[in-house]
Design a protein around this motif. Structure first.
Motif, short mmCIF file in Angstrom:
data_model
loop_
_atom_site.label_atom_id
_atom_site.label_comp_id
_atom_site.label_asym_id
_atom_site.label_seq_id
_atom_site.Cartn_x
_atom_site.Cartn_y
_atom_site.Cartn_z
N LEU A 4 0.76 -1.29 -0.07
CA LEU A 4 -0.04 -0.17 0.00
C LEU A 4 0.84 1.16 -0.22
CD1 LEU A 4 -2.75 1.55 0.39
CD2 LEU A 4 -2.50 1.26 2.83
N THR A 5 0.59 2.28 -0.89
CA THR A 5 1.59 3.24 -1.16
C THR A 5 0.58 4.42 -1.00
OG1 THR A 5 1.39 3.27 -3.61
CG2 THR A 5 3.17 2.31 -2.70
N LEU A 6 1.08 5.54 -0.22
CA LEU A 6 0.42 6.69 0.11
C LEU A 6 1.20 7.66 0.00
CD1 LEU A 6 -2.53 8.03 1.32
CD2 LEU A 6 -0.91 7.98 3.30
N GLU A 7 0.76 8.77 -1.13
CA GLU A 7 1.63 10.11 -1.42
C GLU A 7 0.99 11.24 -1.20
OE1 GLU A 7 1.37 7.71 -4.43
OE2 GLU A 7 2.48 6.38 -3.17
N GLY A 63 -2.23 11.34 12.03
CA GLY A 63 -1.94 11.80 13.23
C GLY A 63 -0.55 12.49 13.25
N GLU A 64 0.23 12.27 12.17
CA GLU A 64 1.53 12.86 11.90
C GLU A 64 1.71 14.05 11.17
OE1 GLU A 64 3.79 9.85 10.26
OE2 GLU A 64 3.82 8.24 11.99
N ARG A 65 0.68 14.08 10.26
CA ARG A 65 0.66 15.21 9.44
C ARG A 65 -0.57 15.93 9.19
NH1 ARG A 65 4.42 14.95 5.08
NH2 ARG A 65 2.72 16.34 3.69
N GLY A 66 -1.50 15.73 9.93
CA GLY A 66 -2.90 16.43 9.73
C GLY A 66 -3.91 15.79 8.79
N ALA A 88 3.57 6.76 3.31
CA ALA A 88 3.66 5.54 3.75
C ALA A 88 3.72 4.39 2.85
CB ALA A 88 2.28 4.99 4.57
N ILE A 89 4.39 3.36 2.93
CA ILE A 89 4.58 2.20 2.13
C ILE A 89 4.30 1.00 3.13
CG2 ILE A 89 5.91 0.76 0.69
CD1 ILE A 89 7.22 3.07 -0.33
N GLU A 90 3.27 0.30 2.98
CA GLU A 90 2.94 -0.88 4.15
C GLU A 90 2.73 -2.09 3.23
OE1 GLU A 90 2.94 -0.62 6.97
OE2 GLU A 90 3.33 1.53 7.35
N VAL A 91 3.18 -3.15 3.69
CA VAL A 91 3.42 -4.29 2.91
C VAL A 91 2.66 -5.55 3.83
CG1 VAL A 91 5.57 -4.87 3.73
CG2 VAL A 91 4.78 -6.18 1.79
N GLY A 92 1.94 -6.38 3.24
CA GLY A 92 1.25 -7.38 3.82
C GLY A 92 0.97 -8.45 2.57
N GLU A 123 -6.24 2.11 9.27
CA GLU A 123 -5.05 2.06 10.33
C GLU A 123 -4.07 2.82 9.84
OE1 GLU A 123 -4.36 -2.03 11.23
OE2 GLU A 123 -6.25 -2.17 12.81
N VAL A 124 -3.76 2.60 8.58
CA VAL A 124 -2.48 3.33 7.77
C VAL A 124 -2.97 4.67 7.75
CG1 VAL A 124 -0.98 3.66 5.87
CG2 VAL A 124 -1.70 1.41 6.65
#
Length: 329
Positions: A137-140, A170-173, A149-153, A163-164
């Motif tokens: 999962l990539t988020l830009e 929470g970190e960036r607004g 974020a780059i999450e893998v499963g 959750e991502v």
């Protein structure tokens, strides 16, 4: 056609046979002064080794990005000089043939106008050595091009996507909008209701029109080209380490052409400081201070010197599979 260096070499052979210089010049068709000419090393000849070293460190970078790295290392060089060396050294990358597509509808609806205006997320697939599928999962952020974020499963559900997003928000607004395709994880009712509660608007691209999500597609193509295609994954933990190393490298050290060859983190810092002009993408990346504008759609690169030297040791090199396994707990 015989080149001048070849004529000089032929003249050298004939002169070694004790033939007079005047006779040699007449036979070969070269002037006597041209026959005596010796090639002098040019001031930029030392660039060849630096260009070659950078191309080995970043094997998927093209000549334009290598030129940007040289500029960021306090090396004043014209991009045309790098282009000539690039062709001489045979460093051209093989280009994939592009298929012509009929594009209809909007290109990129709702263009991002500032940081945290539009985020985009998508999935990228890869496989382990055992043939098990991996899902990234990539988020830009579409404006700053930051990888958030780059999450893998092995699988992803709408709950995992939420959750991502919760962690990154929470970190960036909170972003104004979030763009995605019509994947089941993105159109789930659970995600839609949660985004509405957070005050985040959604924009789903039209089915079968990936160009409407071009920012995510561009990042995913680079992620696959520079990371996934060059790695062999043994499992999810190793893939997580390697993908996060790529994320840090991309954000901190990847000169982005559409950002005037600033890195995403540098561009985000400029945005936060208010140091950008009203329309930063109208400045050309080729111009030095005081030069005239030649192209539109880009911004000027940092004149000289970046936060890190592009030569020698470089902290952003992706981890190999063996190194990644050694860092696992």
């Amino acid at each position: 056609m015989v080149s001048a260096p070849q004529k000089r070499e032929g003249a050298r052979v004939l002169k070694a046979m004790r033939i007079s210089e005047r006779r040699v010049a007449a036979l070969i068709g070269i002037s006597r002064s041209g026959m005596r000419y010796r090639i002098r090393p040019k001031p930029q000849d030392h660039l060849a080794e630096q260009v070659k070293a950078l191309s080995m460190e970043h094997p998927r970078y093209g000549q334009v990005r290598i030129w940007a790295l040289l500029r960021r290392s306090n090396i004043v060089v014209n991009h045309k000089a790098v282009s000539r060396l690039w062709q001489k050294l045979g460093l051209q990358l093989t280009r994939r043939p592009r298929r012509k597509k009929v594009r209809t509808g909007e290109s990129v609806p709702r263009i991002a106008e500032h940081p945290n205006h539009v985020w985009t997320y998508d999935f990228v697939f890869a496989w382990t050595m055992g043939g098990t599928a991996l899902k990234f999962l990539t988020l830009e952020d579409e404006y700053t091009r930051e990888s958030l974020a780059i999450e893998v499963g092995r699988t992803f559900k709408a709950l995992h996507v939420r959750e991502v997003l919760t962690r990154v928000i929470g970190e960036r607004g909170v972003p104004k909008f979030i763009r995605s395709d019509n994947g089941p994880e993105f159109i789930a009712m659970e995600i839609g209701l949660w985004l509405k509660d957070q005050g985040i608007g959604t924009h789903l691209i039209d089915p079968g029109k990936p160009w409407q999500n071009s920012f995510a597609e561009s990042f995913n193509a680079r992620f696959r080209d520079e990371c996934l295609n060059g790695e062999l994954f043994h499992g999810v933990p190793e893939a997580r380490v390697i993908s996060r190393a790529f994320q840090n490298r991309f954000n901190e050290h990847h000169p982005h052409s559409s950002l005037g060859f600033h890195t995403p983190n540098e561009f985000a810092t400029l945005c936060a400081s208010g140091a950008l002009p009203p329309n930063p993408r109208d400045l050309t990346p080729w111009a030095t201070p005081g030069a005239t504008r030649r192209r539109a759609g880009r911004i000027q690169p940092p004149p000289f010197g970046g936060p890190e030297s592009a030569l020698g040791s470089h902290p952003c090199v992706a981890l190999s599979s063996v190194q990644a396994m050694e860092t696992l707990p």
